[in-house]
Design an enzyme around this catalytic site. Structure first.
Site, mmCIF file in Angstrom:
data_model
loop_
_atom_site.group_PDB
_atom_site.id
_atom_site.type_symbol
_atom_site.label_atom_id
_atom_site.label_comp_id
_atom_site.label_asym_id
_atom_site.label_seq_id
_atom_site.Cartn_x
_atom_site.Cartn_y
_atom_site.Cartn_z
ATOM 1 N N CYS A 1 -19.562 -14.501 -23.459
ATOM 2 C CA CYS A 1 -20.613 -13.693 -24.091
ATOM 3 C C CYS A 1 -21.262 -12.735 -23.099
ATOM 4 O O CYS A 1 -22.135 -11.954 -23.475
ATOM 5 C CB CYS A 1 -21.672 -14.592 -24.714
ATOM 6 N N CYS B 1 -30.097 -20.446 -34.343
ATOM 7 C CA CYS B 1 -28.779 -19.991 -33.898
ATOM 8 C C CYS B 1 -28.569 -18.513 -34.216
ATOM 9 O O CYS B 1 -28.930 -18.047 -35.299
ATOM 10 C CB CYS B 1 -27.684 -20.780 -34.606
ATOM 11 N N ILE C 1 -23.050 -14.599 -36.732
ATOM 12 C CA ILE C 1 -21.730 -14.020 -36.466
ATOM 13 C C ILE C 1 -21.859 -12.523 -36.713
ATOM 14 O O ILE C 1 -22.380 -12.110 -37.757
ATOM 15 C CB ILE C 1 -20.677 -14.637 -37.408
ATOM 16 N N LYS D 1 -30.642 -13.436 -31.858
ATOM 17 C CA LYS D 1 -30.933 -14.129 -33.110
ATOM 18 C C LYS D 1 -30.979 -13.163 -34.289
ATOM 19 O O LYS D 1 -30.486 -13.484 -35.368
ATOM 20 C CB LYS D 1 -32.275 -14.869 -32.985
ATOM 21 N N HIS E 1 -25.122 -10.800 -32.533
ATOM 22 C CA HIS E 1 -24.479 -11.163 -31.273
ATOM 23 C C HIS E 1 -22.962 -11.005 -31.368
ATOM 24 O O HIS E 1 -22.224 -11.993 -31.404
ATOM 25 C CB HIS E 1 -24.873 -12.607 -30.912
#
Lengths: 421, 140
Positions: free
Chosen positions: A94, A242, A245, A363, A367
Protein backbone atom coordinates in the site's frame (compact mmCIF):
# COMPACT_ATOMS: atom_id res chain seq x y z
CA UNK A 1 25.48 3.34 10.57
CA UNK A 2 22.68 5.86 10.84
CA UNK A 3 23.47 9.17 9.27
CA UNK A 4 21.56 12.33 8.52
CA UNK A 5 20.39 12.25 4.90
CA UNK A 6 20.43 15.00 2.35
CA UNK A 7 19.65 15.31 -1.35
CA UNK A 8 22.41 15.84 -3.90
CA UNK A 9 20.36 18.76 -5.21
CA UNK A 10 16.97 20.13 -4.32
CA UNK A 11 13.76 18.69 -5.76
CA UNK A 12 10.42 20.46 -6.10
CA UNK A 13 6.84 19.37 -6.75
CA UNK A 14 5.34 21.57 -9.48
CA UNK A 15 2.24 19.71 -10.62
CA UNK A 16 -0.33 17.28 -9.23
CA UNK A 17 -3.57 15.67 -10.31
CA UNK A 18 -5.71 12.72 -9.36
CA UNK A 19 -8.77 10.89 -10.57
CA UNK A 20 -11.85 10.65 -8.45
CA UNK A 21 -11.57 7.65 -6.13
CA UNK A 22 -14.50 5.26 -6.38
CA UNK A 23 -15.49 1.83 -7.68
CA UNK A 24 -15.75 2.06 -11.46
CA UNK A 25 -17.17 -0.69 -13.64
CA UNK A 26 -16.34 1.10 -16.89
CA UNK A 27 -12.80 2.37 -16.24
CA UNK A 28 -9.55 0.56 -15.56
CA UNK A 29 -6.42 1.95 -13.98
CA UNK A 30 -5.08 3.00 -17.37
CA UNK A 31 -8.11 5.23 -17.90
CA UNK A 32 -7.81 6.59 -14.38
CA UNK A 33 -4.11 7.32 -14.75
CA UNK A 34 -4.69 9.20 -18.00
CA UNK A 35 -7.34 11.22 -16.14
CA UNK A 36 -4.89 11.97 -13.31
CA UNK A 37 -2.18 12.92 -15.82
CA UNK A 38 -4.44 15.35 -17.66
CA UNK A 39 -5.34 17.02 -14.37
CA UNK A 40 -1.67 17.13 -13.35
CA UNK A 41 -0.84 18.75 -16.67
CA UNK A 42 -3.52 21.40 -16.15
CA UNK A 43 -2.17 22.14 -12.67
CA UNK A 44 1.26 23.25 -13.88
CA UNK A 45 0.97 27.06 -13.60
CA UNK A 46 3.31 27.94 -16.47
CA UNK A 47 2.60 24.84 -18.54
CA UNK A 48 4.40 21.57 -19.21
CA UNK A 49 5.77 20.36 -22.52
CA UNK A 50 5.41 16.56 -22.21
CA UNK A 51 8.59 16.24 -24.30
CA UNK A 52 10.45 17.53 -21.24
CA UNK A 53 9.45 14.56 -19.08
CA UNK A 54 12.56 12.42 -18.62
CA UNK A 55 11.05 9.35 -16.96
CA UNK A 56 8.06 7.82 -15.21
CA UNK A 57 8.08 6.05 -11.85
CA UNK A 58 4.78 4.31 -11.18
CA UNK A 59 3.59 2.73 -7.96
CA UNK A 60 1.29 -0.26 -8.30
CA UNK A 61 0.80 -2.99 -5.72
CA UNK A 62 -0.72 -5.83 -7.61
CA UNK A 63 -2.43 -5.31 -10.90
CA UNK A 64 -0.98 -8.80 -11.40
CA UNK A 65 -3.54 -10.17 -8.96
CA UNK A 66 -6.43 -7.74 -9.26
CA UNK A 67 -6.69 -7.66 -13.06
CA UNK A 68 -4.07 -10.26 -14.07
CA UNK A 69 -1.88 -7.67 -15.72
CA UNK A 70 1.67 -6.78 -14.77
CA UNK A 71 4.36 -4.56 -16.33
CA UNK A 72 2.15 -1.55 -15.68
CA UNK A 73 4.94 1.05 -15.79
CA UNK A 74 5.79 0.78 -19.47
CA UNK A 75 2.20 0.12 -20.52
CA UNK A 76 0.96 3.29 -18.83
CA UNK A 77 3.90 5.23 -20.22
CA UNK A 78 2.58 4.28 -23.65
CA UNK A 79 -0.93 5.44 -22.66
CA UNK A 80 0.47 8.88 -21.85
CA UNK A 81 2.44 9.07 -25.09
CA UNK A 82 5.75 9.10 -23.23
CA UNK A 83 7.34 6.21 -25.16
CA UNK A 84 10.31 5.72 -25.54
CA UNK A 85 11.10 7.48 -22.25
CA UNK A 86 11.95 5.02 -19.44
CA UNK A 87 9.26 3.78 -17.06
CA UNK A 88 9.81 1.90 -13.80
CA UNK A 89 7.22 0.29 -11.57
CA UNK A 90 7.70 0.33 -7.80
CA UNK A 91 6.03 -2.04 -5.34
CA UNK A 92 5.76 -1.65 -1.59
CA UNK A 93 2.23 -2.94 -1.03
CA UNK A 94 0.00 0.00 0.00
CA UNK A 95 3.07 2.27 0.03
CA UNK A 96 3.92 1.61 -3.63
CA UNK A 97 3.52 5.17 -4.91
CA UNK A 98 5.32 6.77 -1.98
CA UNK A 99 8.23 4.63 -3.15
CA UNK A 100 7.72 5.91 -6.71
CA UNK A 101 7.86 9.47 -5.34
CA UNK A 102 11.12 8.71 -3.53
CA UNK A 103 12.67 7.13 -6.63
CA UNK A 104 11.67 10.18 -8.64
CA UNK A 105 13.26 12.47 -6.05
CA UNK A 106 16.47 10.41 -6.01
CA UNK A 107 16.67 10.36 -9.81
CA UNK A 108 16.53 14.15 -9.91
CA UNK A 109 18.71 14.70 -6.84
CA UNK A 110 21.41 12.55 -8.42
CA UNK A 111 21.49 14.89 -11.40
CA UNK A 112 20.48 12.13 -13.82
CA UNK A 113 17.05 13.56 -14.68
CA UNK A 114 15.54 17.06 -14.40
CA UNK A 115 11.81 16.40 -14.90
CA UNK A 116 10.17 13.22 -13.62
CA UNK A 117 6.59 12.08 -13.58
CA UNK A 118 5.58 9.90 -10.64
CA UNK A 119 2.28 8.35 -9.82
CA UNK A 120 0.31 5.41 -8.61
CA UNK A 121 -2.68 3.35 -9.66
CA UNK A 122 -4.82 0.51 -8.44
CA UNK A 123 -7.88 -1.14 -9.92
CA UNK A 124 -9.45 -3.26 -7.20
CA UNK A 125 -13.19 -3.29 -7.67
CA UNK A 126 -13.32 -5.81 -10.52
CA UNK A 127 -12.80 -8.63 -8.00
CA UNK A 128 -15.11 -9.83 -5.23
CA UNK A 129 -14.57 -8.59 -1.68
CA UNK A 130 -13.17 -12.00 -0.68
CA UNK A 131 -10.73 -11.91 -3.59
CA UNK A 132 -9.62 -8.37 -2.79
CA UNK A 133 -8.98 -9.47 0.80
CA UNK A 134 -6.91 -12.35 -0.56
CA UNK A 135 -4.99 -9.96 -2.83
CA UNK A 136 -4.19 -7.60 0.04
CA UNK A 137 -3.15 -10.54 2.20
CA UNK A 138 -0.34 -11.18 -0.29
CA UNK A 139 1.45 -8.40 1.60
CA UNK A 140 1.04 -10.01 5.03
CA UNK A 141 3.52 -12.54 6.40
CA UNK A 142 2.83 -16.22 5.62
CA UNK A 143 2.52 -16.97 9.36
CA UNK A 144 -0.33 -14.50 9.71
CA UNK A 145 -2.34 -16.05 6.89
CA UNK A 146 -1.94 -19.54 8.30
CA UNK A 147 -3.14 -18.35 11.72
CA UNK A 148 -6.32 -17.17 9.99
CA UNK A 149 -5.41 -13.50 10.34
CA UNK A 150 -6.84 -11.23 7.68
CA UNK A 151 -5.59 -7.66 7.15
CA UNK A 152 -8.33 -6.20 9.35
CA UNK A 153 -7.51 -9.01 11.79
CA UNK A 154 -3.88 -7.94 12.17
CA UNK A 155 -4.88 -4.33 12.91
CA UNK A 156 -7.63 -5.59 15.21
CA UNK A 157 -5.07 -7.55 17.23
CA UNK A 158 -2.88 -4.45 17.40
CA UNK A 159 -5.91 -2.54 18.69
CA UNK A 160 -6.44 -4.99 21.58
CA UNK A 161 -2.78 -4.64 22.59
CA UNK A 162 -3.15 -0.84 22.47
CA UNK A 163 -6.39 -0.96 24.47
CA UNK A 164 -4.72 -3.15 27.11
CA UNK A 165 -1.63 -0.96 27.40
CA UNK A 166 -3.30 2.44 27.43
CA UNK A 167 -6.85 1.83 28.66
CA UNK A 168 -8.44 2.83 25.36
CA UNK A 169 -11.56 1.26 23.84
CA UNK A 170 -13.64 0.97 20.68
CA UNK A 171 -15.29 4.27 21.58
CA UNK A 172 -11.97 6.03 20.92
CA UNK A 173 -11.70 4.44 17.48
CA UNK A 174 -15.15 5.79 16.65
CA UNK A 175 -13.83 9.33 17.05
CA UNK A 176 -11.39 8.69 14.19
CA UNK A 177 -14.18 7.46 11.93
CA UNK A 178 -16.50 10.35 12.76
CA UNK A 179 -13.74 12.89 12.08
CA UNK A 180 -12.82 11.33 8.72
CA UNK A 181 -16.46 11.31 7.64
CA UNK A 182 -16.77 14.98 8.65
CA UNK A 183 -13.87 15.93 6.35
CA UNK A 184 -14.77 13.80 3.34
CA UNK A 185 -17.86 15.72 2.12
CA UNK A 186 -15.53 18.70 1.61
CA UNK A 187 -13.37 16.69 -0.82
CA UNK A 188 -14.92 16.25 -4.28
CA UNK A 189 -12.47 13.41 -5.07
CA UNK A 190 -13.55 11.33 -2.07
CA UNK A 191 -15.33 8.00 -2.50
CA UNK A 192 -17.67 8.67 0.43
CA UNK A 193 -19.22 12.08 0.76
CA UNK A 194 -21.50 11.84 3.76
CA UNK A 195 -20.83 12.74 7.37
CA UNK A 196 -21.99 9.96 9.73
CA UNK A 197 -24.82 12.20 10.93
CA UNK A 198 -26.05 12.72 7.36
CA UNK A 199 -25.79 9.00 6.68
CA UNK A 200 -27.95 8.32 9.76
CA UNK A 201 -30.54 10.83 8.58
CA UNK A 202 -30.62 9.21 5.13
CA UNK A 203 -31.15 5.76 6.66
CA UNK A 204 -33.93 7.04 8.90
CA UNK A 205 -35.61 8.67 5.91
CA UNK A 206 -35.34 5.48 3.85
CA UNK A 207 -36.75 3.35 6.68
CA UNK A 208 -39.71 5.74 6.99
CA UNK A 209 -40.42 5.77 3.26
CA UNK A 210 -40.28 1.96 3.15
CA UNK A 211 -42.52 1.62 6.19
CA UNK A 212 -39.79 -0.20 8.11
CA UNK A 213 -38.86 0.16 11.79
CA UNK A 214 -37.19 3.54 12.16
CA UNK A 215 -33.78 3.38 13.88
CA UNK A 216 -33.58 5.48 17.04
CA UNK A 217 -29.85 6.24 17.22
CA UNK A 218 -29.23 9.13 19.61
CA UNK A 219 -25.87 10.17 18.13
CA UNK A 220 -23.04 9.04 15.84
CA UNK A 221 -21.51 6.70 18.40
CA UNK A 222 -24.88 5.11 19.02
CA UNK A 223 -25.08 4.44 15.29
CA UNK A 224 -21.55 3.00 15.25
CA UNK A 225 -22.36 0.75 18.23
CA UNK A 226 -25.34 -0.72 16.33
CA UNK A 227 -24.09 -3.98 14.81
CA UNK A 228 -26.77 -3.89 12.13
CA UNK A 229 -25.45 -0.55 10.91
CA UNK A 230 -21.81 -1.27 11.66
CA UNK A 231 -21.16 -5.03 11.69
CA UNK A 232 -17.89 -6.50 12.99
CA UNK A 233 -15.30 -7.50 10.40
CA UNK A 234 -12.55 -8.54 12.80
CA UNK A 235 -13.44 -7.36 16.28
CA UNK A 236 -12.71 -4.68 17.42
CA UNK A 237 -12.53 -3.53 13.77
CA UNK A 238 -16.04 -3.01 12.47
CA UNK A 239 -17.09 -1.97 8.97
CA UNK A 240 -16.64 1.74 9.72
CA UNK A 241 -13.13 1.15 11.05
CA UNK A 242 -12.00 -0.16 7.65
CA UNK A 243 -11.10 1.63 4.43
CA UNK A 244 -13.13 0.66 1.36
CA UNK A 245 -12.24 -1.11 -1.89
CA UNK A 246 -11.35 1.61 -4.41
CA UNK A 247 -10.12 2.33 -7.90
CA UNK A 248 -8.07 5.42 -8.55
CA UNK A 249 -4.92 7.08 -9.80
CA UNK A 250 -2.68 9.95 -8.78
CA UNK A 251 0.05 11.77 -10.69
CA UNK A 252 2.77 14.23 -9.61
CA UNK A 253 5.39 16.23 -11.50
CA UNK A 254 8.80 16.57 -9.84
CA UNK A 255 11.57 18.81 -11.15
CA UNK A 256 15.01 19.98 -10.08
CA UNK A 257 14.61 22.91 -7.70
CA UNK A 258 16.90 25.04 -9.86
CA UNK A 259 14.45 24.91 -12.80
CA UNK A 260 11.22 24.97 -10.76
CA UNK A 261 10.46 28.59 -11.69
CA UNK A 262 10.04 27.51 -15.32
CA UNK A 263 6.89 25.69 -14.15
CA UNK A 264 5.49 27.73 -11.27
CA UNK A 265 6.22 30.54 -8.85
CA UNK A 266 4.96 28.45 -5.93
CA UNK A 267 6.67 25.06 -6.01
CA UNK A 268 6.62 22.77 -3.01
CA UNK A 269 10.07 21.78 -1.83
CA UNK A 270 10.83 18.22 -0.77
CA UNK A 271 12.46 18.96 2.59
CA UNK A 272 12.09 15.67 4.44
CA UNK A 273 12.17 12.08 3.19
CA UNK A 274 12.09 8.97 5.32
CA UNK A 275 11.47 5.29 4.82
CA UNK A 276 11.66 2.34 7.16
CA UNK A 277 10.98 -1.39 7.14
CA UNK A 278 9.16 -3.36 9.81
CA UNK A 279 8.86 -6.93 11.00
CA UNK A 280 6.03 -9.44 10.94
CA UNK A 281 3.45 -9.00 13.69
CA UNK A 282 4.79 -11.79 15.93
CA UNK A 283 8.36 -10.54 15.93
CA UNK A 284 7.67 -6.85 16.51
CA UNK A 285 9.28 -5.47 19.67
CA UNK A 286 5.99 -3.97 20.75
CA UNK A 287 2.55 -4.30 19.18
CA UNK A 288 1.53 -0.71 19.94
CA UNK A 289 3.78 1.12 17.51
CA UNK A 290 5.22 0.74 14.02
CA UNK A 291 9.00 0.53 14.04
CA UNK A 292 9.11 1.39 10.33
CA UNK A 293 7.14 4.60 10.84
CA UNK A 294 9.36 5.73 13.70
CA UNK A 295 12.43 5.18 11.56
CA UNK A 296 10.90 6.98 8.56
CA UNK A 297 9.92 9.91 10.79
CA UNK A 298 13.39 10.19 12.31
CA UNK A 299 15.01 10.23 8.87
CA UNK A 300 12.61 12.86 7.54
CA UNK A 301 12.83 15.12 10.60
CA UNK A 302 16.62 14.88 10.71
CA UNK A 303 16.93 15.66 7.00
CA UNK A 304 14.61 18.67 7.24
CA UNK A 305 15.82 20.02 10.57
CA UNK A 306 12.14 20.19 11.52
CA UNK A 307 10.38 18.73 14.54
CA UNK A 308 6.84 17.33 14.83
CA UNK A 309 5.70 20.74 16.14
CA UNK A 310 6.65 22.34 12.81
CA UNK A 311 4.27 20.10 10.82
CA UNK A 312 1.04 22.08 10.41
CA UNK A 313 -1.15 19.21 9.19
CA UNK A 314 -0.62 15.67 7.93
CA UNK A 315 -2.10 12.86 5.93
CA UNK A 316 -1.50 9.53 7.68
CA UNK A 317 -2.23 5.98 6.55
CA UNK A 318 -5.57 5.22 8.24
CA UNK A 319 -6.24 1.90 6.50
CA UNK A 320 -7.92 1.04 9.81
CA UNK A 321 -9.00 3.47 12.53
CA UNK A 322 -6.50 2.13 15.07
CA UNK A 323 -3.70 2.75 12.59
CA UNK A 324 -4.35 6.51 12.59
CA UNK A 325 -3.97 6.59 16.37
CA UNK A 326 -0.65 4.73 16.24
CA UNK A 327 0.69 6.90 13.42
CA UNK A 328 0.01 10.24 15.09
CA UNK A 329 1.99 8.92 18.07
CA UNK A 330 4.80 7.36 16.01
CA UNK A 331 5.21 10.58 14.00
CA UNK A 332 5.66 12.52 17.24
CA UNK A 333 2.51 14.65 17.02
CA UNK A 334 1.32 13.14 20.30
CA UNK A 335 3.10 11.12 23.00
CA UNK A 336 2.74 7.31 23.04
CA UNK A 337 -0.62 6.44 24.57
CA UNK A 338 -1.98 9.96 24.04
CA UNK A 339 -3.19 9.61 20.44
CA UNK A 340 -6.64 8.28 21.31
CA UNK A 341 -7.16 11.12 23.79
CA UNK A 342 -6.04 13.72 21.23
CA UNK A 343 -8.61 12.46 18.73
CA UNK A 344 -11.30 12.41 21.43
CA UNK A 345 -10.50 16.02 22.34
CA UNK A 346 -10.87 17.08 18.71
CA UNK A 347 -7.20 18.05 18.34
CA UNK A 348 -6.96 16.31 14.95
CA UNK A 349 -10.11 17.82 13.48
CA UNK A 350 -9.90 20.19 10.53
CA UNK A 351 -10.18 23.18 12.86
CA UNK A 352 -7.99 21.65 15.56
CA UNK A 353 -4.33 22.41 16.28
CA UNK A 354 -3.09 19.34 14.35
CA UNK A 355 -5.47 18.50 11.49
CA UNK A 356 -5.07 14.87 10.38
CA UNK A 357 -6.43 13.46 7.12
CA UNK A 358 -8.18 16.58 5.90
CA UNK A 359 -8.88 14.64 2.68
CA UNK A 360 -11.15 12.25 4.57
CA UNK A 361 -8.28 9.79 4.83
CA UNK A 362 -8.17 6.34 3.32
CA UNK A 363 -11.39 5.60 5.20
CA UNK A 364 -13.45 8.09 3.19
CA UNK A 365 -11.35 9.39 0.33
CA UNK A 366 -10.79 5.75 -0.65
CA UNK A 367 -7.74 3.51 -0.82
CA UNK A 368 -6.75 2.32 -4.29
CA UNK A 369 -3.62 0.96 -2.67
CA UNK A 370 -1.01 1.74 -5.31
CA UNK A 371 -2.32 5.30 -5.74
CA UNK A 372 -2.60 6.20 -2.07
CA UNK A 373 0.93 7.42 -1.33
CA UNK A 374 0.87 9.87 -4.23
CA UNK A 375 -2.70 10.94 -3.46
CA UNK A 376 -1.73 11.78 0.13
CA UNK A 377 1.00 14.08 -1.19
CA UNK A 378 -1.56 15.66 -3.52
CA UNK A 379 -3.67 16.56 -0.49
CA UNK A 380 -0.61 18.27 0.99
CA UNK A 381 -0.13 20.06 -2.36
CA UNK A 382 -3.73 21.27 -2.44
CA UNK A 383 -3.56 22.52 1.13
CA UNK A 384 -0.22 24.31 0.76
CA UNK A 385 -1.20 25.86 -2.58
CA UNK A 386 -4.58 27.00 -1.29
CA UNK A 387 -6.54 24.69 -3.60
CA UNK A 388 -8.33 22.70 -0.90
CA UNK A 389 -11.46 24.83 -1.00
CA UNK A 390 -13.80 24.29 1.92
CA UNK A 391 -11.48 21.83 3.61
CA UNK A 392 -8.53 24.22 3.70
CA UNK A 393 -6.75 24.02 7.04
CA UNK A 394 -7.78 27.27 8.79
CA UNK A 395 -4.29 28.42 9.76
CA UNK A 396 -2.94 31.79 8.68
CA UNK A 397 0.48 30.86 7.30
CA UNK A 398 0.19 27.36 5.89
CA UNK A 399 3.70 26.36 4.81
CA UNK A 400 4.59 22.85 5.96
CA UNK A 401 2.62 19.65 5.53
CA UNK A 402 3.50 15.98 5.56
CA UNK A 403 2.29 12.58 4.42
CA UNK A 404 2.78 9.15 5.98
CA UNK A 405 2.22 6.03 3.89
CA UNK A 406 2.23 2.43 5.19
CA UNK A 407 2.53 -0.80 3.24
CA UNK A 408 1.31 -4.21 4.34
CA UNK A 409 0.99 -4.55 8.09
CA UNK A 410 3.76 -2.01 8.65
CA UNK A 411 6.48 -3.65 6.55
CA UNK A 412 7.11 -0.48 4.54
CA UNK A 413 6.50 3.02 5.90
CA UNK A 414 7.40 6.40 4.47
CA UNK A 415 7.20 9.95 5.74
CA UNK A 416 7.54 12.91 3.42
CA UNK A 417 7.62 16.59 4.39
CA UNK A 418 6.81 19.30 1.85
CA UNK A 419 7.34 23.04 2.25
CA UNK A 420 6.04 26.11 0.44
CA UNK A 421 8.58 28.89 0.75
CA UNK B 1 15.84 -33.69 15.94
CA UNK B 2 18.91 -32.68 14.02
CA UNK B 3 17.51 -33.88 10.73
CA UNK B 4 14.87 -31.14 10.38
CA UNK B 5 16.16 -28.13 8.46
CA UNK B 6 16.06 -24.94 10.53
CA UNK B 7 13.39 -23.21 8.47
CA UNK B 8 9.62 -23.20 8.01
CA UNK B 9 9.66 -26.73 6.56
CA UNK B 10 11.38 -28.06 9.66
CA UNK B 11 9.01 -26.05 11.88
CA UNK B 12 6.00 -27.57 10.10
CA UNK B 13 7.39 -31.08 10.48
CA UNK B 14 7.64 -30.55 14.24
CA UNK B 15 4.09 -29.17 14.35
CA UNK B 16 2.97 -32.39 12.67
CA UNK B 17 4.63 -34.28 15.54
CA UNK B 18 2.88 -32.09 18.12
CA UNK B 19 5.96 -30.07 19.03
CA UNK B 20 6.28 -26.27 19.10
CA UNK B 21 9.93 -25.73 18.28
CA UNK B 22 12.07 -22.67 17.72
CA UNK B 23 15.65 -21.95 16.80
CA UNK B 24 18.12 -20.74 19.41
CA UNK B 25 21.07 -18.58 18.48
CA UNK B 26 24.38 -20.09 19.66
CA UNK B 27 25.74 -16.57 20.06
CA UNK B 28 23.13 -14.63 22.06
CA UNK B 29 20.83 -17.54 23.02
CA UNK B 30 17.75 -15.71 21.74
CA UNK B 31 14.91 -18.08 20.84
CA UNK B 32 13.02 -17.52 17.59
CA UNK B 33 9.61 -19.09 16.99
CA UNK B 34 9.00 -19.77 14.11
CA UNK B 35 12.70 -20.47 13.59
CA UNK B 36 15.13 -18.16 11.88
CA UNK B 37 18.18 -19.58 10.15
CA UNK B 38 20.06 -16.32 10.72
CA UNK B 39 19.99 -14.46 14.03
CA UNK B 40 18.99 -10.86 13.25
CA UNK B 41 20.69 -9.76 16.49
CA UNK B 42 24.10 -11.40 15.95
CA UNK B 43 23.68 -11.74 12.17
CA UNK B 44 25.23 -15.20 12.34
CA UNK B 45 23.75 -18.54 11.39
CA UNK B 46 24.91 -20.93 14.14
CA UNK B 47 21.41 -21.91 15.27
CA UNK B 48 19.99 -25.03 16.90
CA UNK B 49 16.51 -26.36 17.58
CA UNK B 50 14.96 -25.81 21.01
CA UNK B 51 11.59 -27.07 22.20
CA UNK B 52 9.27 -24.62 23.94
CA UNK B 53 7.10 -25.39 26.96
CA UNK B 54 4.09 -24.63 24.79
CA UNK B 55 2.71 -22.16 27.30
CA UNK B 56 2.28 -18.43 27.21
CA UNK B 57 -0.14 -15.57 27.61
CA UNK B 58 -2.49 -13.80 25.22
CA UNK B 59 -0.76 -10.61 23.99
CA UNK B 60 -3.33 -9.53 21.39
CA UNK B 61 -6.26 -11.09 19.57
CA UNK B 62 -9.23 -10.60 17.30
CA UNK B 63 -12.52 -12.32 16.60
CA UNK B 64 -12.84 -12.58 12.84
CA UNK B 65 -16.23 -12.49 11.13
CA UNK B 66 -14.96 -12.22 7.55
CA UNK B 67 -12.20 -14.81 7.45
CA UNK B 68 -9.49 -16.04 5.15
CA UNK B 69 -10.57 -18.32 2.28
CA UNK B 70 -9.34 -21.38 4.22
CA UNK B 71 -11.36 -20.41 7.30
CA UNK B 72 -14.48 -19.63 5.28
CA UNK B 73 -14.12 -23.12 3.80
CA UNK B 74 -14.05 -24.52 7.34
CA UNK B 75 -17.47 -22.98 7.93
CA UNK B 76 -16.56 -19.81 9.82
CA UNK B 77 -18.60 -16.72 9.07
CA UNK B 78 -20.41 -13.76 10.62
CA UNK B 79 -22.57 -16.08 12.72
CA UNK B 80 -19.64 -18.29 13.65
CA UNK B 81 -16.54 -16.10 14.03
CA UNK B 82 -13.14 -17.49 15.03
CA UNK B 83 -10.31 -16.01 17.05
CA UNK B 84 -6.67 -15.51 16.11
CA UNK B 85 -4.03 -13.67 18.03
CA UNK B 86 -0.51 -13.16 19.24
CA UNK B 87 0.77 -15.34 22.08
CA UNK B 88 3.80 -14.44 24.15
CA UNK B 89 5.47 -17.71 25.13
CA UNK B 90 6.98 -18.16 28.58
CA UNK B 91 10.37 -18.23 26.85
CA UNK B 92 9.71 -14.67 25.60
CA UNK B 93 9.19 -15.29 21.88
CA UNK B 94 5.82 -14.38 20.36
CA UNK B 95 3.86 -16.40 17.83
CA UNK B 96 0.69 -15.80 15.82
CA UNK B 97 -1.86 -18.58 16.18
CA UNK B 98 -5.50 -19.52 16.23
CA UNK B 99 -7.01 -19.01 19.67
CA UNK B 100 -9.60 -21.59 20.65
CA UNK B 101 -11.81 -21.94 23.68
CA UNK B 102 -12.54 -18.23 24.11
CA UNK B 103 -15.91 -16.63 23.41
CA UNK B 104 -15.63 -15.42 19.81
CA UNK B 105 -19.21 -14.12 19.92
CA UNK B 106 -18.36 -11.92 22.94
CA UNK B 107 -14.74 -10.90 22.39
CA UNK B 108 -15.14 -7.91 24.70
CA UNK B 109 -15.21 -10.39 27.61
CA UNK B 110 -11.84 -11.94 26.68
CA UNK B 111 -8.90 -10.78 28.77
CA UNK B 112 -5.60 -9.94 27.14
CA UNK B 113 -2.90 -11.49 29.34
CA UNK B 114 -4.76 -14.75 30.06
CA UNK B 115 -2.60 -17.91 30.27
CA UNK B 116 -2.74 -20.25 27.28
CA UNK B 117 -1.43 -23.65 26.31
CA UNK B 118 -0.56 -24.86 22.82
CA UNK B 119 -2.70 -27.24 20.81
CA UNK B 120 -2.30 -28.58 17.33
CA UNK B 121 -5.20 -28.45 14.88
CA UNK B 122 -5.65 -30.79 11.92
CA UNK B 123 -2.66 -32.82 13.12
CA UNK B 124 -2.17 -35.82 10.90
CA UNK B 125 -4.96 -34.87 8.50
CA UNK B 126 -4.49 -34.13 4.83
CA UNK B 127 -5.50 -30.46 5.22
CA UNK B 128 -3.25 -28.67 2.75
CA UNK B 129 -2.25 -26.13 5.41
CA UNK B 130 -0.68 -28.94 7.44
CA UNK B 131 -0.91 -28.74 11.23
CA UNK B 132 -2.26 -25.39 12.39
CA UNK B 133 -0.79 -23.84 15.53
CA UNK B 134 -3.40 -22.91 18.12
CA UNK B 135 -3.65 -22.05 21.79
CA UNK B 136 -6.46 -22.39 24.30
CA UNK B 137 -6.93 -21.19 27.88
CA UNK B 138 -5.26 -23.17 30.66
CA UNK B 139 -8.02 -24.41 32.94
CA UNK B 140 -7.20 -23.32 36.48
Amino acid sequence: MYKKRKLGRGVAMVGAGMSKFDMFNDKDSKDLFVEAYIQMNASVDKGLDPEDIDALYLGNFTNDFFVQQSHWGAILSDSLGLVPKPATRTEGACASSALAFREGVFAIASGFYDVVLIGGVEDMSKRSTEEVAEGLALAASPYERKAGLTFPGVFAAIATAYFEKYGASREHLMNVTIKSHDNAPLNPKAQFNLAIRDMMAAKVKRAKSQGKAVPDWIDEKDFLRDERANPPIAWPMHLFDCCPISDGAACILLVAEEIANRFTDTPLHVVGLGQGSGRALHSADDLTYFEATRHAAKEAYDMSGLTPKDIQFAEVHDCFSIAEILHIEDLGFFAPGEGHKAVEEGLTRLDGPMPINTSGGLKCKGHPVGATGAAQLIEVWEQLRDKAGRRRVPKSDLRIGAAHNLGGTGGTCTFTILERR
Amino acid sequence: MAENPINDYGFEQFLNEGKLMGSKCNGCETLYVPPRSLCPGCRQSEMEWAETAGEGRLAAFTSISIGTPAMIKEGYDRNNPYCSGVVELVEGARVVARIEGIDSMHPETVEVGMPLRVKFLNQGTDDDRGTVLAFSPIEE
